[in-house]
Design a protein around this motif. Structure first.
Motif, PDB file in Angstrom:
ATOM      1  N   LEU A 115       0.849  -1.177   0.000  1.00 20.24           N
ATOM      2  CA  LEU A 115       0.000   0.000   0.000  1.00 20.24           C
ATOM      3  C   LEU A 115       0.891   1.234   0.000  1.00 20.24           C
ATOM      4  O   LEU A 115       1.664   1.458   0.935  1.00 20.24           O
ATOM      5  CB  LEU A 115      -0.909   0.025   1.231  1.00 20.24           C
ATOM      6  CG  LEU A 115      -2.128  -0.896   1.220  1.00 20.24           C
ATOM      7  CD1 LEU A 115      -2.927  -0.711   2.517  1.00 20.24           C
ATOM      8  CD2 LEU A 115      -3.020  -0.628   0.015  1.00 20.24           C
ATOM      9  N   ALA A 116       0.800   1.996  -1.057  1.00 19.37           N
ATOM     10  CA  ALA A 116       1.553   3.241  -1.174  1.00 19.37           C
ATOM     11  C   ALA A 116       0.560   4.354  -1.466  1.00 19.37           C
ATOM     12  O   ALA A 116      -0.050   4.380  -2.532  1.00 19.37           O
ATOM     13  CB  ALA A 116       2.589   3.139  -2.283  1.00 19.37           C
ATOM     14  N   GLY A 128      -1.966   0.239   7.666  1.00 15.72           N
ATOM     15  CA  GLY A 128      -1.094  -0.740   7.035  1.00 15.72           C
ATOM     16  C   GLY A 128      -0.384  -0.228   5.807  1.00 15.72           C
ATOM     17  O   GLY A 128       0.032  -1.010   4.945  1.00 15.72           O
ATOM     18  N   VAL A 129      -0.208   1.088   5.717  1.00 16.73           N
ATOM     19  CA  VAL A 129       0.469   1.683   4.574  1.00 16.73           C
ATOM     20  C   VAL A 129       1.973   1.459   4.674  1.00 16.73           C
ATOM     21  O   VAL A 129       2.564   1.563   5.748  1.00 16.73           O
ATOM     22  CB  VAL A 129       0.150   3.196   4.501  1.00 16.73           C
ATOM     23  CG1 VAL A 129       1.024   3.896   3.474  1.00 16.73           C
ATOM     24  CG2 VAL A 129      -1.328   3.396   4.187  1.00 16.73           C
ATOM     25  N   ASP A 130       2.583   1.140   3.553  1.00 15.17           N
ATOM     26  CA  ASP A 130       4.033   0.940   3.504  1.00 15.17           C
ATOM     27  C   ASP A 130       4.776   2.230   3.166  1.00 15.17           C
ATOM     28  O   ASP A 130       5.844   2.501   3.714  1.00 15.17           O
ATOM     29  CB  ASP A 130       4.375  -0.129   2.453  1.00 15.17           C
ATOM     30  CG  ASP A 130       3.729  -1.461   2.764  1.00 15.17           C
ATOM     31  OD1 ASP A 130       4.177  -2.136   3.698  1.00 15.17           O
ATOM     32  OD2 ASP A 130       2.745  -1.812   2.071  1.00 15.17           O
ATOM     33  N   VAL A 131       4.219   3.005   2.232  1.00 18.76           N
ATOM     34  CA  VAL A 131       4.857   4.252   1.798  1.00 18.76           C
ATOM     35  C   VAL A 131       3.803   5.346   1.795  1.00 18.76           C
ATOM     36  O   VAL A 131       2.730   5.182   1.206  1.00 18.76           O
ATOM     37  CB  VAL A 131       5.478   4.122   0.389  1.00 18.76           C
ATOM     38  CG1 VAL A 131       6.132   5.440  -0.024  1.00 18.76           C
ATOM     39  CG2 VAL A 131       6.496   2.994   0.349  1.00 18.76           C
ATOM     40  N   VAL A 189       6.473   3.135   8.571  1.00 18.90           N
ATOM     41  CA  VAL A 189       6.017   3.647   7.282  1.00 18.90           C
ATOM     42  C   VAL A 189       7.131   4.503   6.687  1.00 18.90           C
ATOM     43  O   VAL A 189       7.738   5.324   7.377  1.00 18.90           O
ATOM     44  CB  VAL A 189       4.746   4.499   7.439  1.00 18.90           C
ATOM     45  CG1 VAL A 189       4.272   5.010   6.087  1.00 18.90           C
ATOM     46  CG2 VAL A 189       3.649   3.701   8.129  1.00 18.90           C
ATOM     47  N   GLU A 190       7.415   4.307   5.412  1.00 19.91           N
ATOM     48  CA  GLU A 190       8.366   5.182   4.737  1.00 19.91           C
ATOM     49  C   GLU A 190       7.624   6.472   4.383  1.00 19.91           C
ATOM     50  O   GLU A 190       6.776   6.484   3.494  1.00 19.91           O
ATOM     51  CB  GLU A 190       8.926   4.519   3.478  1.00 19.91           C
ATOM     52  CG  GLU A 190      10.049   5.326   2.851  1.00 19.91           C
ATOM     53  CD  GLU A 190      10.783   4.573   1.756  1.00 19.91           C
ATOM     54  OE1 GLU A 190      11.844   5.062   1.330  1.00 19.91           O
ATOM     55  OE2 GLU A 190      10.300   3.501   1.340  1.00 19.91           O
ATOM     56  N   GLU A 226       3.858   1.999  -9.502  1.00 14.88           N
ATOM     57  CA  GLU A 226       5.151   2.635  -9.349  1.00 14.88           C
ATOM     58  C   GLU A 226       5.234   3.242  -7.947  1.00 14.88           C
ATOM     59  O   GLU A 226       4.308   3.936  -7.511  1.00 14.88           O
ATOM     60  CB  GLU A 226       5.323   3.733 -10.395  1.00 14.88           C
ATOM     61  CG  GLU A 226       5.336   3.206 -11.828  1.00 14.88           C
ATOM     62  CD  GLU A 226       6.668   2.581 -12.178  1.00 14.88           C
ATOM     63  OE1 GLU A 226       7.682   3.293 -12.152  1.00 14.88           O
ATOM     64  OE2 GLU A 226       6.680   1.375 -12.479  1.00 14.88           O
ATOM     65  N   VAL A 227       6.338   2.958  -7.270  1.00 18.16           N
ATOM     66  CA  VAL A 227       6.485   3.386  -5.876  1.00 18.16           C
ATOM     67  C   VAL A 227       7.830   4.073  -5.697  1.00 18.16           C
ATOM     68  O   VAL A 227       8.865   3.506  -6.065  1.00 18.16           O
ATOM     69  CB  VAL A 227       6.377   2.178  -4.911  1.00 18.16           C
ATOM     70  CG1 VAL A 227       6.520   2.644  -3.464  1.00 18.16           C
ATOM     71  CG2 VAL A 227       5.054   1.445  -5.107  1.00 18.16           C
ATOM     72  N   PRO A 228       7.843   5.284  -5.128  1.00 16.30           N
ATOM     73  CA  PRO A 228       9.119   5.960  -4.891  1.00 16.30           C
ATOM     74  C   PRO A 228       9.703   5.562  -3.535  1.00 16.30           C
ATOM     75  O   PRO A 228       9.004   5.058  -2.658  1.00 16.30           O
ATOM     76  CB  PRO A 228       8.719   7.435  -4.878  1.00 16.30           C
ATOM     77  CG  PRO A 228       7.352   7.406  -4.261  1.00 16.30           C
ATOM     78  CD  PRO A 228       6.697   6.121  -4.750  1.00 16.30           C
TER      79      PRO A 228
END
Length: 269
Positions: A2-3, A29-32, A74-75, A257-259
């Motif tokens: 999840l971004a 639960g967000v990753d980015v 989280v990033e 796409e994830v930064p």
């Protein structure tokens, strides 16, 4: 993964600070998470800094985002939503230094002096004066100009924003197929990513941005996609993102796409 790559704090037109947004992202639960407040605008467009970050507040916002990121699972990245308008490139470069992500968007049609916002529910004069079809024509031209701009937009946000008032008597009457094809070709040819946004579901549109026909055009053109909630409140962080993944998958999108601090990567849905 999840971004959520499109969120706003009270430094622009959101309601809470970066720490609250990061806490909400962790709970969801967000990753980015990208904090993408509206980048500073010229005084002619936002004289009271009512919707964008005041230039004097830019360093403070960067500190707040860095503090929210420290120790978080989280990033959390500093980004900006950057309005395109004629001649914006120097301002964008100067005011966005240090950002990890730049969202390009078009909310304003016309020159800095004498232009108008197309998504202000309290001021619809441009819709009344031009009519929905002409607003769409001018918007699409501005959107393609933003893609072609040398400004460093990583992602083009909510690409069919003029649908904002379609359910309020301001739907276009013209066939948008050629417009959508031109937008998709422009995004591809200029190497832009495009956002799938859940904001339209919360703002009266009743659909994702982009709509199915425009998303199909982007997929046919091979345009990479990102995802965002356009949250202006902590409770809206990551809102509808899993539904957006399913929606995008149904239309043929197979990766997001994830930064990150080490650059962009493609992550399978």
């Amino acid at each position: 993964m999840l971004a959520d790559l499109h969120t706003h704090t009270s430094r622009s037109d959101g309601t809470c600070d970066a720490a609250a947004m990061a806490a909400a992202a962790r709970a969801a639960g967000v990753d980015v998470l990208a904090v993408t407040d509206h980048l500073t605008l010229p005084a002619a467009m936002d004289p009271a800094c009512g919707c964008s970050v005041a230039e004097a507040d830019l360093p403070t916002l960067a500190v707040e985002v860095a503090a929210a990121a420290e120790g978080s699972p989280v990033e959390v990245l500093l980004g900006f939503e950057c309005d395109w308008y004629p001649g914006c490139e120097g301002n964008v470069a100067r005011w966005s230094r240090g950002a990890a992500l730049l969202l390009g968007s078009v909310h304003w049609i016309g020159p800095q002096e004498g232009g108008a916002w197309i998504d202000d529910p309290d001021d619809l004069h441009i819709w009344e004066e031009l009519g929905p079809d002409e607003v769409w024509r001018r918007y699409a031209a501005a959107w393609c100009a933003a893609c072609e701009s040398p400004a460093g937009f990583d992602v083009m946000a909510h690409p069919d924003l003029p649908f904002r008032f379609s359910n309020e008597g301001l739907a276009p009457t013209m066939d948008l197929s050629a417009t959508f094809s031109a937008m998709a070709e422009c995004a591809h040819d200029t190497g832009r990513r495009v956002e799938v946004s859940t904001a339209g579901l919360r703002k009266g549109v009743g659909a994702f941005y982009p709509c199915g026909a425009l998303l199909d055009a982007f997929v046919r053109a091979g345009v990479p996609m990102t995802f965002g909630s356009d949250a202006h409140r902590a409770e809206d962080v990551a809102w509808g993102l899993e539904r957006a993944h399913a929606y995008a998958w149904w239309h043929g999108v197979r990766a997001q796409e994830v930064p990150g601090r080490d650059g962009w990567r493609s992550v399978p849905l």
